[in-house]
Design an enzyme around this catalytic site. Structure first.
Site, short mmCIF file in Angstrom:
data_model
loop_
_atom_site.label_atom_id
_atom_site.label_comp_id
_atom_site.label_asym_id
_atom_site.label_seq_id
_atom_site.Cartn_x
_atom_site.Cartn_y
_atom_site.Cartn_z
CE1 TYR A 33 -36.09 -34.66 -1.99
CE2 TYR A 33 -37.46 -35.45 -0.20
CZ TYR A 33 -36.89 -35.64 -1.43
OH TYR A 33 -37.10 -36.81 -2.12
NE ARG A 52 -30.52 -38.49 2.82
CZ ARG A 52 -31.49 -39.39 2.75
NH1 ARG A 52 -31.27 -40.56 2.17
NH2 ARG A 52 -32.69 -39.14 3.25
NE ARG A 100 -36.69 -18.97 -14.82
CZ ARG A 100 -36.07 -19.24 -15.96
NH1 ARG A 100 -35.62 -18.26 -16.72
NH2 ARG A 100 -35.90 -20.49 -16.36
CG HIS A 102 -30.60 -20.70 -15.82
ND1 HIS A 102 -31.41 -19.77 -16.44
CD2 HIS A 102 -31.10 -21.90 -16.16
CE1 HIS A 102 -32.36 -20.39 -17.11
NE2 HIS A 102 -32.19 -21.70 -16.96
CE LYS A 149 -34.71 -37.26 1.08
NZ LYS A 149 -35.34 -38.22 0.17
CD GLU A 182 -32.71 -44.20 -5.98
OE1 GLU A 182 -32.70 -44.28 -4.74
OE2 GLU A 182 -32.21 -43.24 -6.61
CG LEU A 207 -31.31 -40.58 -1.55
CD1 LEU A 207 -30.76 -39.19 -1.86
CD2 LEU A 207 -32.68 -40.46 -0.93
#
Ligand code: PDD
Length: 285
Positions: A33, A52, A100, A102, A149, A182, A207
């Site tokens: 995101y 990014r 589903r 993995h 991210k 952070e 990040l």
């Protein structure tokens, strides 16, 4: 006003916008995101967030669902439909929808793209800026790729909840050697006792904040003594100033760390002037 979301090619009222329960973002947190700040109708650090985003996607081998110019058109249109002048734009791309399992799905599974936008309560933001905020510290229990991210944010969620329950605005993660990494959704800064502006160096432990990079630039332009080096909680508590940076809240002064007052307990002058300089420098066309 009804909020509007973009989901996979269509705009819909937020209440009706949905992705499949088989979406890998939902099932595995297999998604990345970005968040842009918006001020005066303009995006902050527009291009740096795209750079990014592309890096996060490539680290996880998720394809960009459309060309960059089309993606930015969706971002703009979502902003326009929600009439966002001072707020946030949120963009999420998951690996897509598949039964589903993995391991990655077949190559023809299309990534899911979601974009939302909202105005922020600027009065509440101003109140936080003039009073400063309290933060608490928590052990950093995250994985070894905090530079990506991703929406897999469980430790960050738990840390922020710890902060809320302690009456604090943010939680700072602390590594096993006692150094601050952070915040749960922000980068961490101090102006230390020797007047060095310090924030942790870029590694996979944090990040690579876009606001962090822009604030570093304006600080260097002003000739400040800047050090990209880690600091302990005790150093932060003894600092002249402390603050946090994020697209969602550019440069918020910190006046309490756990049970200790920072400086004289008021937002520091450097934090306030850097904030103004940052906003001036980072508004995109
Ligand atoms: N968070 N560190 C973490 C863990 C973050 O989640 C964020 C941003 C930052 C600051 O990065 P930037 O300056 O690029 O926003 C640092 C966003 C705003 C969020 O999760 O809402």
């Amino acid at each position: 006003m009804t909020q509007i979301a973009y989901v996979n090619g269509a705009y819909a009222p937020l209440a009706h916008a949905a992705v499949s329960i088989q979406d890998r973002g939902f099932q595995f947190g297999d998604a990345v995101y970005e968040v842009w700040g918006v001020r005066g109708g303009r995006l902050l650090d527009r291009d740096a967030h795209i750079v990014r985003l592309k890096r996060s996607l490539s680290e996880l081998r998720i394809a960009l669902p459309m060309p960059e110019t089309a993606l930015m058109a969706v971002v703009r249109e979502t902003q326009r439909r929600n009439r966002v002048r001072n707020g946030l734009i949120y963009l999420q791309i998951s690996r897509g929808q598949a039964p589903r399992d993995h391991a990655f799905p077949a190559a023809n599974v299309r990534p899911t793209l979601v974009v939302t936008a909202k105005n922020l309560d600027m009065a509440a933001l101003e109140a936080r800026l003039s009073a400063g905020v309290k933060i608490v510290t928590v052990p950093d229990i995250r994985w070894a790729r905090c530079d990506i991210k991703t929406t897999s944010l469980l430790p960050n969620v738990l840390a922020k909840q710890t902060a809320r329950e302690a009456g604090a605005y943010e939680a700072w993660f602390v590594d096993k050697d006692g150094f601050v990494t952070e915040g749960s959704s922000s980068n961490a800064w101090i102006l230390d006792a020797d007047a060095h502006l310090r924030t942790r160096a870029l590694t996979n432990d944090i990040l690579h904040g876009i606001t962090r990079a822009a604030v570093l630039r304006v600080a260097r332009e002003r000739g400040l003594k800047v050090m990209e080096s880690a600091f302990t909680v005790a150093e932060a508590q003894a600092a002249r100033e402390a603050f946090m940076t994020a697209a969602s809240a550019p440069l918020v002064p910190i006046v309490w760390i756990d049970d200790k007052i920072v400086g004289d307990g008021r937002p520091g002058p450097l934090a306030c002037s850097l904030r103004a300089a940052y906003l001036g420098a980072s508004i995109s066309d």
